[in-house]
Design an enzyme around this catalytic site. Sequence first.
Site: not given
Length: 334
Positions: A290, A259, A123
């Site tokens: 996500n 993020h 990420c």
Amino acid sequence: MTAKIKPARGAAYARIMGVGGYRPVRVVPNEEILKHIDSSDEWIRSRSGIATRHWAGPEETVSAMSLEAAGKAIADAGITADQIGAVIVSTVSHFKQTPAVATEIAHKVGAGKPAAFDISAGCAGFGYGLAMARDMVTGGSAEHVLVIGVERLSDLTDLEDRATAFLFGDGAGAVVVGPAAEPAIGPVVWGSEGDKAETIKQTVAWDVYREETDVRFPAITQEGQAVFRWAVFEMAKIAQQALDEAGVSPEDLDVFIPHQANMRIIDSMVKTLKLPESVTVARDVETTGNTSAASIPLAMERLLATGAAKSGDTALLIGFGAGLVYAATVVTLP
């Protein structure tokens, strides 16, 4: 006689020139996830802030999604594809170990014969790629760099894992980094904490299939509480360090793009950093889920497209995830 090597000549500074994104056509609501786990829409929303996510269809491959995002970023930057000197793709869900998908993307987008390679930094991957692109431009190894974050995490989702089944989405985000007359990408604050690597991981390695054909297909799993605590308490410190390195105070910020892991993490970071209410905060996770390396450029693209952020705004970016790795920097939005 020792020869003198001619120094590389790069730009004085680098900036993000353009941004593009691609979200798969299929929208998956929480109700569909609930067919596989014992939970509720209210629980998923309260724990993660996620209501829907996009999952890729058979034709929406890592390469195809990247090409869509890349084309938009190149057009937004006002350059042509043949001006791209390097392509960096961050992904953990391209299943071919070699060749790098970046080489295929470089060819299909019409970039000619640029340097092209993939990176795996979870990420934080977009932040890693952005930092390298800035250094390429200022170091003279490429005038324009295409940075892509792309994931098909639906391929690595265990729909029966109550802790992660609802988290992940698919998509691609891209930016073009090029020369600038003044600083527009600040110093990167990045690193890793390998002692915590087991908190987010792939369930089994690919080589297991050489001998054990009945093993369940790999998925991403995580220790939710440990990851949450690390992200909330440690990543706010990294974000503050990036502000300090750039010489920017929270009051100077226009936009915060973390993020898109979890709404509770985002809200906690905003509170810890004491960001003013005037700062626009990306909360793309609600409808996109996500998307790992794709989440920051996708959120950036949406903020600019909707007018929630504007060209020239000062934005703090921070990515964090599997490894555990992290990368934060302050940028001027394209």
